[in-house]
Design a protein around this motif. Structure first.
Motif, PDB file in Angstrom:
ATOM      1  N   ALA A  64       0.827  -1.211   0.000  1.00  0.00           N
ATOM      2  CA  ALA A  64       0.000   0.000   0.000  1.00  0.00           C
ATOM      3  C   ALA A  64       0.861   1.260   0.000  1.00  0.00           C
ATOM      4  N   SER A  65       2.058   1.169   0.563  1.00  0.00           N
ATOM      5  CA  SER A  65       2.910   2.363   0.654  1.00  0.00           C
ATOM      6  C   SER A  65       3.637   2.683  -0.648  1.00  0.00           C
ATOM      7  N   ILE A  66       3.807   1.684  -1.542  1.00  0.00           N
ATOM      8  CA  ILE A  66       4.616   1.949  -2.739  1.00  0.00           C
ATOM      9  C   ILE A  66       3.894   1.756  -4.067  1.00  0.00           C
ATOM     10  N   ALA A  67       2.746   1.101  -4.064  1.00  0.00           N
ATOM     11  CA  ALA A  67       2.122   0.750  -5.346  1.00  0.00           C
ATOM     12  C   ALA A  67       0.685   1.257  -5.455  1.00  0.00           C
ATOM     13  N   CYS A  68       0.324   1.594  -6.680  1.00  0.00           N
ATOM     14  CA  CYS A  68      -1.076   1.870  -6.993  1.00  0.00           C
ATOM     15  C   CYS A  68      -1.799   0.526  -7.033  1.00  0.00           C
ATOM     16  N   CYS A  69      -3.086   0.531  -6.755  1.00  0.00           N
ATOM     17  CA  CYS A  69      -3.850  -0.712  -6.823  1.00  0.00           C
ATOM     18  C   CYS A  69      -4.563  -0.810  -8.161  1.00  0.00           C
ATOM     19  N   PRO A  70      -4.237  -1.839  -8.954  1.00  0.00           N
ATOM     20  CA  PRO A  70      -4.921  -1.999 -10.235  1.00  0.00           C
ATOM     21  C   PRO A  70      -6.394  -2.409 -10.083  1.00  0.00           C
ATOM     22  N   GLU A  71      -6.753  -2.894  -8.906  1.00  0.00           N
ATOM     23  CA  GLU A  71      -8.122  -3.356  -8.663  1.00  0.00           C
ATOM     24  C   GLU A  71      -9.072  -2.190  -8.351  1.00  0.00           C
ATOM     25  N   CYS A  72      -8.675  -1.328  -7.391  1.00  0.00           N
ATOM     26  CA  CYS A  72      -9.577  -0.237  -6.985  1.00  0.00           C
ATOM     27  C   CYS A  72      -9.044   1.145  -7.367  1.00  0.00           C
ATOM     28  N   GLN A  73      -7.908   1.175  -8.080  1.00  0.00           N
ATOM     29  CA  GLN A  73      -7.371   2.406  -8.664  1.00  0.00           C
ATOM     30  C   GLN A  73      -6.948   3.470  -7.649  1.00  0.00           C
ATOM     31  N   VAL A  74      -6.482   3.068  -6.458  1.00  0.00           N
ATOM     32  CA  VAL A  74      -5.994   4.051  -5.492  1.00  0.00           C
ATOM     33  C   VAL A  74      -4.484   4.221  -5.650  1.00  0.00           C
ATOM     34  N   THR A  75      -3.992   5.353  -5.203  1.00  0.00           N
ATOM     35  CA  THR A  75      -2.571   5.677  -5.312  1.00  0.00           C
ATOM     36  C   THR A  75      -1.804   5.185  -4.079  1.00  0.00           C
ATOM     37  N   PRO A  76      -0.464   5.143  -4.171  1.00  0.00           N
ATOM     38  CA  PRO A  76       0.324   4.726  -3.005  1.00  0.00           C
ATOM     39  C   PRO A  76      -0.024   5.564  -1.770  1.00  0.00           C
ATOM     40  N   GLY A  77      -0.136   4.881  -0.650  1.00  0.00           N
ATOM     41  CA  GLY A  77      -0.479   5.543   0.605  1.00  0.00           C
ATOM     42  C   GLY A  77      -1.963   5.573   0.901  1.00  0.00           C
ATOM     43  N   THR A  78      -2.783   5.233  -0.088  1.00  0.00           N
ATOM     44  CA  THR A  78      -4.234   5.221   0.091  1.00  0.00           C
ATOM     45  C   THR A  78      -4.696   3.780   0.267  1.00  0.00           C
ATOM     46  N   PRO A  79      -5.499   3.494   1.311  1.00  0.00           N
ATOM     47  CA  PRO A  79      -5.968   2.121   1.526  1.00  0.00           C
ATOM     48  C   PRO A  79      -6.854   1.620   0.386  1.00  0.00           C
ATOM     49  N   CYS A  80      -6.819   0.329   0.137  1.00  0.00           N
ATOM     50  CA  CYS A  80      -7.718  -0.284  -0.842  1.00  0.00           C
ATOM     51  C   CYS A  80      -9.150  -0.233  -0.301  1.00  0.00           C
ATOM     52  N   HIS A  81     -10.101  -0.320  -1.216  1.00  0.00           N
ATOM     53  CA  HIS A  81     -11.503  -0.309  -0.815  1.00  0.00           C
ATOM     54  C   HIS A  81     -12.317  -1.234  -1.713  1.00  0.00           C
ATOM     55  N   VAL A  82     -13.465  -1.641  -1.195  1.00  0.00           N
ATOM     56  CA  VAL A  82     -14.441  -2.434  -1.939  1.00  0.00           C
ATOM     57  C   VAL A  82     -15.780  -1.749  -1.746  1.00  0.00           C
ATOM     58  N   ASN A  83     -16.399  -1.354  -2.838  1.00  0.00           N
ATOM     59  CA  ASN A  83     -17.695  -0.661  -2.796  1.00  0.00           C
ATOM     60  C   ASN A  83     -17.679   0.530  -1.833  1.00  0.00           C
ATOM     61  N   GLY A  84     -16.579   1.278  -1.838  1.00  0.00           N
ATOM     62  CA  GLY A  84     -16.476   2.468  -0.997  1.00  0.00           C
ATOM     63  C   GLY A  84     -16.082   2.211   0.442  1.00  0.00           C
ATOM     64  N   GLN A  85     -15.964   0.948   0.831  1.00  0.00           N
ATOM     65  CA  GLN A  85     -15.587   0.607   2.212  1.00  0.00           C
ATOM     66  C   GLN A  85     -14.110   0.211   2.257  1.00  0.00           C
ATOM     67  N   GLN A  86     -13.348   0.841   3.161  1.00  0.00           N
ATOM     68  CA  GLN A  86     -11.929   0.537   3.296  1.00  0.00           C
ATOM     69  C   GLN A  86     -11.711  -0.922   3.697  1.00  0.00           C
ATOM     70  N   MET A  87     -10.751  -1.563   3.037  1.00  0.00           N
ATOM     71  CA  MET A  87     -10.414  -2.951   3.341  1.00  0.00           C
ATOM     72  C   MET A  87      -9.438  -3.013   4.520  1.00  0.00           C
ATOM     73  N   ALA A  88      -9.412  -4.138   5.206  1.00  0.00           N
ATOM     74  CA  ALA A  88      -8.437  -4.343   6.274  1.00  0.00           C
ATOM     75  C   ALA A  88      -7.045  -4.553   5.680  1.00  0.00           C
ATOM     76  N   GLY A  89      -6.958  -5.149   4.523  1.00  0.00           N
ATOM     77  CA  GLY A  89      -5.680  -5.398   3.861  1.00  0.00           C
ATOM     78  C   GLY A  89      -5.633  -4.705   2.517  1.00  0.00           C
ATOM     79  N   VAL A  90      -5.056  -5.382   1.548  1.00  0.00           N
ATOM     80  CA  VAL A  90      -5.000  -4.854   0.183  1.00  0.00           C
ATOM     81  C   VAL A  90      -5.425  -5.940  -0.791  1.00  0.00           C
ATOM     82  N   HIS A  91      -5.783  -5.528  -1.996  1.00  0.00           N
ATOM     83  CA  HIS A  91      -6.084  -6.504  -3.045  1.00  0.00           C
ATOM     84  C   HIS A  91      -4.798  -7.266  -3.407  1.00  0.00           C
TER      85      HIS A  91
END
Length: 103
Positions: A64-91
């Motif tokens: 999460a600190s170095i990579a964009c998420c190809p699944e939910c399109q967030v930038t480094p430093g931003t938590p992954c999410h599913v349907n607008g809800q923050q995930m506990a981990g990452v995709h």
């Protein structure tokens, strides 16, 4: 006689020694109750045993600190999410993206 520690190791050499370790060791472990500091192995707090592998939450924090998420399109430093809800981990794809980023 006191113990004399020589000159500090240059960062480039120190990085070379750490290169064999998983890159996620560069971030502190968020796993409760481990909380290993950056560049230290994860441990079992009850007996102090060093783990051979890192806690999955540490790998997720690193990704999460170095990579964009190809699944939910967030930038480094931003938590992954599913349907607008923050995930506990990452995709899982974000971890793959982080590994590709380092290659």
């Amino acid at each position: 006689m006191g113990h004399h520690q020589g000159a500090p190791m240059p960062a480039g050499i120190r990085h070379g020694f750490r290169a064999r370790a998983h890159p996620a060791r560069s971030v502190p472990c968020p796993h409760e109750p481990c909380h290993a500091r950056a560049h230290q192995a994860c441990i079992v707090r009850v007996n102090g045993r060093t783990l051979a592998k890192l806690h999955p939450s540490r790998i997720a924090a690193w990704a999460a600190s170095i990579a964009c998420c190809p699944e939910c399109q967030v930038t480094p430093g931003t938590p992954c999410h599913v349907n607008g809800q923050q995930m506990a981990g990452v995709h899982p794809r974000r971890i793959q993206e982080a590994q590709v980023t380092l290659a």
